[in-house]
Scaffold this active site. Structure first.
Site, mmCIF file in Angstrom:
data_model
loop_
_atom_site.group_PDB
_atom_site.id
_atom_site.type_symbol
_atom_site.label_atom_id
_atom_site.label_comp_id
_atom_site.label_asym_id
_atom_site.label_seq_id
_atom_site.Cartn_x
_atom_site.Cartn_y
_atom_site.Cartn_z
ATOM 1 N N ASP A 68 -5.265 -9.746 -6.702
ATOM 2 C CA ASP A 68 -5.217 -9.272 -5.326
ATOM 3 C C ASP A 68 -6.574 -9.526 -4.665
ATOM 4 O O ASP A 68 -7.345 -10.397 -5.097
ATOM 5 C CB ASP A 68 -4.815 -7.796 -5.287
ATOM 6 C CG ASP A 68 -4.072 -7.432 -3.998
ATOM 7 O OD1 ASP A 68 -4.753 -7.256 -2.970
ATOM 8 O OD2 ASP A 68 -2.836 -7.331 -4.019
ATOM 9 N N ASP A 69 -6.892 -8.775 -3.631
ATOM 10 C CA ASP A 69 -8.069 -8.995 -2.793
ATOM 11 C C ASP A 69 -9.368 -8.940 -3.596
ATOM 12 O O ASP A 69 -9.458 -8.269 -4.625
ATOM 13 C CB ASP A 69 -8.102 -7.926 -1.705
ATOM 14 C CG ASP A 69 -8.870 -8.350 -0.466
ATOM 15 O OD1 ASP A 69 -9.562 -9.390 -0.507
ATOM 16 O OD2 ASP A 69 -8.761 -7.642 0.542
ATOM 17 N N LYS A 143 0.514 -13.645 -2.341
ATOM 18 C CA LYS A 143 0.651 -12.423 -1.550
ATOM 19 C C LYS A 143 -0.220 -12.617 -0.311
ATOM 20 O O LYS A 143 -1.429 -12.800 -0.417
ATOM 21 C CB LYS A 143 0.200 -11.199 -2.337
ATOM 22 C CG LYS A 143 0.212 -9.920 -1.505
ATOM 23 C CD LYS A 143 -0.357 -8.742 -2.286
ATOM 24 C CE LYS A 143 -0.512 -7.521 -1.384
ATOM 25 N NZ LYS A 143 -1.143 -6.378 -2.092
ATOM 26 N N ASP A 145 -1.529 -11.129 3.222
ATOM 27 C CA ASP A 145 -1.739 -9.856 3.901
ATOM 28 C C ASP A 145 -1.899 -10.046 5.415
ATOM 29 O O ASP A 145 -1.802 -11.160 5.938
ATOM 30 C CB ASP A 145 -2.944 -9.151 3.291
ATOM 31 C CG ASP A 145 -2.749 -7.649 3.171
ATOM 32 O OD1 ASP A 145 -1.993 -7.075 3.966
ATOM 33 O OD2 ASP A 145 -3.379 -7.039 2.275
ATOM 34 N N GLU A 179 3.124 -8.134 5.782
ATOM 35 C CA GLU A 179 2.746 -7.833 7.164
ATOM 36 C C GLU A 179 3.086 -6.391 7.530
ATOM 37 O O GLU A 179 3.046 -6.015 8.707
ATOM 38 C CB GLU A 179 3.337 -8.839 8.148
ATOM 39 C CG GLU A 179 4.834 -8.979 8.179
ATOM 40 C CD GLU A 179 5.506 -7.994 9.120
ATOM 41 O OE1 GLU A 179 5.670 -8.285 10.305
ATOM 42 O OE2 GLU A 179 5.894 -6.917 8.642
ATOM 43 N N TRP A 180 3.411 -5.573 6.506
ATOM 44 C CA TRP A 180 3.544 -4.109 6.619
ATOM 45 C C TRP A 180 4.753 -3.663 7.422
ATOM 46 O O TRP A 180 4.841 -2.517 7.831
ATOM 47 C CB TRP A 180 2.287 -3.448 7.188
ATOM 48 C CG TRP A 180 0.991 -4.003 6.747
ATOM 49 C CD1 TRP A 180 0.681 -4.525 5.513
ATOM 50 C CD2 TRP A 180 -0.209 -4.117 7.516
ATOM 51 N NE1 TRP A 180 -0.607 -4.951 5.474
ATOM 52 C CE2 TRP A 180 -1.187 -4.717 6.692
ATOM 53 C CE3 TRP A 180 -0.549 -3.765 8.818
ATOM 54 C CZ2 TRP A 180 -2.488 -4.973 7.134
ATOM 55 C CZ3 TRP A 180 -1.836 -4.007 9.248
ATOM 56 C CH2 TRP A 180 -2.789 -4.610 8.423
ATOM 57 N N GLY A 181 5.699 -4.549 7.689
ATOM 58 C CA GLY A 181 6.876 -4.158 8.444
ATOM 59 C C GLY A 181 6.638 -3.936 9.920
ATOM 60 O O GLY A 181 7.494 -3.371 10.603
ATOM 61 N N VAL A 182 5.495 -4.399 10.453
ATOM 62 C CA VAL A 182 5.145 -4.065 11.832
ATOM 63 C C VAL A 182 6.001 -4.794 12.871
ATOM 64 O O VAL A 182 6.096 -4.362 14.008
ATOM 65 C CB VAL A 182 3.654 -4.339 12.126
ATOM 66 C CG1 VAL A 182 2.776 -3.484 11.252
ATOM 67 C CG2 VAL A 182 3.315 -5.815 11.944
ATOM 68 N N ARG A 197 6.988 -7.100 2.944
ATOM 69 C CA ARG A 197 6.768 -5.664 2.929
ATOM 70 C C ARG A 197 7.567 -5.035 4.052
ATOM 71 O O ARG A 197 7.373 -5.338 5.231
ATOM 72 C CB ARG A 197 5.285 -5.342 3.092
ATOM 73 C CG ARG A 197 4.503 -5.335 1.798
ATOM 74 C CD ARG A 197 4.639 -4.024 1.038
ATOM 75 N NE ARG A 197 4.013 -2.957 1.787
ATOM 76 C CZ ARG A 197 2.701 -2.707 1.765
ATOM 77 N NH1 ARG A 197 1.883 -3.433 1.042
ATOM 78 N NH2 ARG A 197 2.204 -1.708 2.471
ATOM 79 N N ASP A 220 -0.674 1.578 2.177
ATOM 80 C CA ASP A 220 -0.017 1.147 0.958
ATOM 81 C C ASP A 220 0.611 2.327 0.224
ATOM 82 O O ASP A 220 0.340 3.494 0.517
ATOM 83 C CB ASP A 220 -1.029 0.453 0.044
ATOM 84 C CG ASP A 220 -1.585 -0.815 0.645
ATOM 85 O OD1 ASP A 220 -0.825 -1.522 1.322
ATOM 86 O OD2 ASP A 220 -2.772 -1.104 0.451
#
Length: 474
Positions: A68-69, A143, A145, A179-182, A197, A220
């Site tokens: 990850d990051d 992944k 972000d 993209e967090w579902g935005v 996501r 998260d």
């Protein structure tokens, strides 16, 4: 804020569609973030790859080892991403080769903004060169972000740009969109990524695109019961959008992380499996408990997640603190999860929950075999319904198989009694189409003026007055 009404068509999301042959079943693997955050190095990855084999996780289907990051150096070199020389002295290609040599696949993290969430170089404007770099390193999973992008960007455009760049490399790379579902990705992302996501929509969506640790905290999944239930609630009704190669992602697993009880971990894992979320381990495999490891290796629960029919389950019934989730399986069987939400400190820790055949699309009077998937034992043959006692903050996970099969049994879906918006042939909007119309009533097809007025034209930086320069690839 919801944009679903204007994002239902995917036909105009770029000249290319996603056609990478990846993610035909939900991904299974490991990711560093939940336990290690930015404290990662190549020895951790090597140890984890070895432990996935030694602990039998590879044997039950976990095959991705994902960084990850914070794997990269703080700045590009010659316009390219490079690994942090202290923590990854052998380089990413060597680490990828190490993982591949053990029969596993290797994944990496990137960001659709100018910086990653932890402040390392992002891929905005560098999509082609970064995709080619990852392909040359033998990357199998990305992944991607959503931090540090200006509000003037249209989020779909940024994710389409990386899709096209990955396709152009010729290497099959599973594309996991974070993209967090935005922007309601379930309505458009099936032609862009292999998973998205779908949970944890931020309260201030167009402010949080600029977030950086620790400001991103709370977006998260967290290793507590409240977080698990919140993400489940966000996922209700999304099953219809999942299909082979395109999955709703409820975020990574917290089994073996934090203070979840064994029952809560069983609940978390079973419902992620039923809803066909990717199963990505977040625990420290060097320290994982036998109970947590047994849950991660529950083969009959994993089989629900990997079922070849490829239909996600969903919530089908709730009264008070009792819920039933269900989904169809190949061959006409049903996977059913009975969930008890009562408080664990209450006087009565057991609740009786009944699933009726009519709730799961089985014919009246049908006889069906019921099997407990965690216990891996048959419970008998039942007609019209099955009842079980379920402990608070725990589940019973069942496979219900009618004794008389028929071809139409495969056609039942958990959303059959729910209305669904019908996709149109209208093209999705460009960002310019979303400029304010003076109508602040949502949902709708325009953004409220106060959001755009506060955000348009700003350069998102570490401090309120700080700016940075974003250089696009030549």
């Amino acid at each position: 804020m919801r944009l679903a009404l204007v994002l239902l068509s995917c036909c105009a999301l770029g000249a290319l569609a996603l056609d990478n042959g990846q993610g035909l079943r939900p991904a299974m693997g490991f990711n560093t973030w939940n336990t290690f955050a930015t404290n990662i190095d190549e020895e951790l990855i090597k140890n984890t790859a070895d432990l996935m084999i030694q602990l039998g996780l590879k044997d039950v289907g976990y095959n991705y080892v994902n960084l990850d990051d914070a794997w990269s150096a703080p700045a590009r070199q010659g316009g390219r991403l490079v690994a942090d020389p202290q923590r990854f002295p052998s380089g990413i290609r060597a680490l990828s080769d190490y993982v591949h040599a053990r029969g596993l696949k290797f994944g990496i993290y990137g960001d659709a903004g100018a910086l990653t969430c932890a402040g390392y170089p992002g891929s905005r404007g560098f999509e082609k060169v970064d995709a080619q770099t990852w392909a040359e390193w033998g990357i199998d999973y990305l992944k991607y972000d959503n931090c540090w992008a200006p509000a003037s960007d249209w989020v779909i455009d940024r994710y389409v740009a990386m899709r096209d760049a990955l396709n152009a490399t010729g290497r099959p790379i599973l594309y996991s969109m974070c993209e967090w579902g935005v922007a309601d990705p379930w309505t458009w992302a099936a032609t862009v990524g292999n998973s998205w996501r779908a949970t944890e929509v931020a309260e201030a969506q167009f402010e949080i695109v600029a977030c950086m640790l620790p400001a991103c905290d709370g977006k998260d999944i967290e290793a507590n019961w409240e977080s698990i239930l919140k993400l489940l609630d966000y996922s209700h009704g999304l099953a219809r959008y999942a299909k082979p190669g395109a999955w709703n992602d409820l975020d990574m697993l917290e089994v073996g992380v934090g203070k979840l009880t064994v029952g809560e971990q069983r609940t978390h894992f079973a419902l992620w499996a039923l809803l066909k979320s990717p199963l990505i381990i977040g625990a420290d495999l060097r320290k994982i408990s036998p109970d947590s490891l047994a849950i991660l290796k529950a083969q009959e629960v994993i089989a629900v997640n990997q079922d070849p029919l490829g239909v996600a389950g969903d919530l089908i019934w709730q009264i008070g603190q009792s819920r039933i989730y269900a989904g169809p399986l190949a061959g006409g069987a049903r996977a059913v999860v009975l969930l008890n939400l009562h408080h664990t400190g209450g006087q009565y820790l057991q609740s009786n929950i009944t699933v009726h055949w009519r709730q799961i699309g089985l014919p009246a009077g049908a006889a069906a075999a019921v099997r407990d998937l965690y216990a891996e034992r048959d419970l008998g043959t039942f007609t019209d319904s099955f009842s079980a006692s379920v402990t608070a903050h725990d589940v019973r996970v069942l496979r219900i198989t009618p004794l008389e099969r028929s071809a139409d049994l495969d056609s039942w879906r958990p959303w059959h009694q729910q209305p669904m918006l019908t996709p149109t042939d209208e093209a999705p909007p460009s960002f310019a189409d979303l400029l304010p119309s003076g109508n602040a009533q949502l949902p709708g097809n325009r953004l409220p003026e106060e959001i755009l007025a506060a955000q348009l034209g700003r350069r998102m930086g570490k401090g309120e007055g700080e700016q940075f320069t974003m250089v696009a690839e030549a």
